[in-house]
Design an enzyme around this catalytic site. Structure first.
Site: not given
Length: 272
Positions: A93, A161, A165, A196, A198
């Site tokens: 995660n 990033y 991913k 989400v 976060t």
């Protein structure tokens, strides 16, 4: 007698990782290894309340090679290898963004290195060592790699990033093909959890638009209530992990629930 399950979760101290770990700690009998850069005393308290077994590593995943070596050593201990597990799962995660979102030409080498070490190198090393040491274990084995919509669509100022991913996605595709050839191959899936609520989302919407042109779009998602809570996303992730179809598609995503006025049936798990 119900057999215990073994779960290894990175980035377990906050956000989506913490929410996911909290759900796992309520699934006794269970043994959870929570790996995170920061300590989270509340997880230990919850484990005491539920009777779950919890090991915590306060570890910086920028040292990805060492993380893989430590996991190999930890899994090789007799109380792991000699236990009859219900299932053994690795959940990669952990991820990070550069402190300031900028174009690739303005992003420092150190920032690129940190993002790639945590977001790509660590999942590769942990997955490889997990599969190595557990390959002869009779229990079902699963690897859930957290991906992102940014792995699949380009956005300015997210090169490091997004590259990490996208690498996770393709690594997962390759490993899934390898594992399907084995008698007890692991089920492997890279999952984009959707938008989400976060700390990463907060960082994006608070970025300056001259550095991150899409900041206004992220502010809109937050202001209009379109972000999924970490608790909801974690619950849906766990539903997917438990599904008999987990890993049948190595690349998946969680899509937002339909609005209340819509009568169309929900299809929460789908290929991109």
């Amino acid at each position: 007698m119900t057999l215990p399950a073994l779960y290894i979760v990175t980035g377990a101290s906050r956000g989506l990782g913490e929410a996911f770990t909290r759900l796992l700690l309520q699934r006794t009998p269970v043994h959870v290894l929570a790996i995170a850069r920061h300590a989270n005393a509340q997880l230990a308290q919850l484990a005491d309340e539920t009777g779950a077994r919890l090991d915590r590593w306060q570890f910086d995943l920028r040292d990805a090679k060492e993380a893989g070596s430590l996991l190999l050593e930890w899994l090789a201990q007799p109380d792991r290898t000699n236990t009859a597990w219900r299932e053994v799962c690795l959940i990669n995660n952990a991820a990070t963004l550069p402190t300031v979102l900028q174009s690739a030409s303005d992003t420092s080498s150190e920032a690129f290195e940190t993002v790639l070490q945590v977001g790509l190198h660590a999942p590769i090393m942990l997955t490889s060592r997990f599969l190595e040491i557990t390959q002869d274990w009779p229990a079902p084995r699963k690897v859930l790699n957290l991906s992102s919509g940014l792995a699949r669509s380009a956005m300015a100022s997210t090169a490091a990033y997004s590259a990490a991913k996208a690498g996770v996605d393709h690594f997962t595709r390759c490993v899934a093909r390898e594992e399907e050839r084995k008698p007890n191959g692991a089920r492997v899936c890279a999952l984009a959890p959707g938008v989400v609520d976060t700390d990463m989302q907060q960082q994006m919407r608070e970025s300056a638009e001259q550095d991150f042109p899409d900041a206004k779009n992220f502010r809109f998602l937050h202001a209009s209530g379109r972000l999924t809570s970490v608790e909801t996303a974690a619950s849906r992730m766990l539903t997917l992990l438990d599904s008999p179809s987990f890993g049948s598609e190595p690349i998946s995503e969680l899509r937002a629930e339909p609005r209340a006025e819509s009568r169309a049936p929900a299809r929460t798990i789908a290929k991109p």
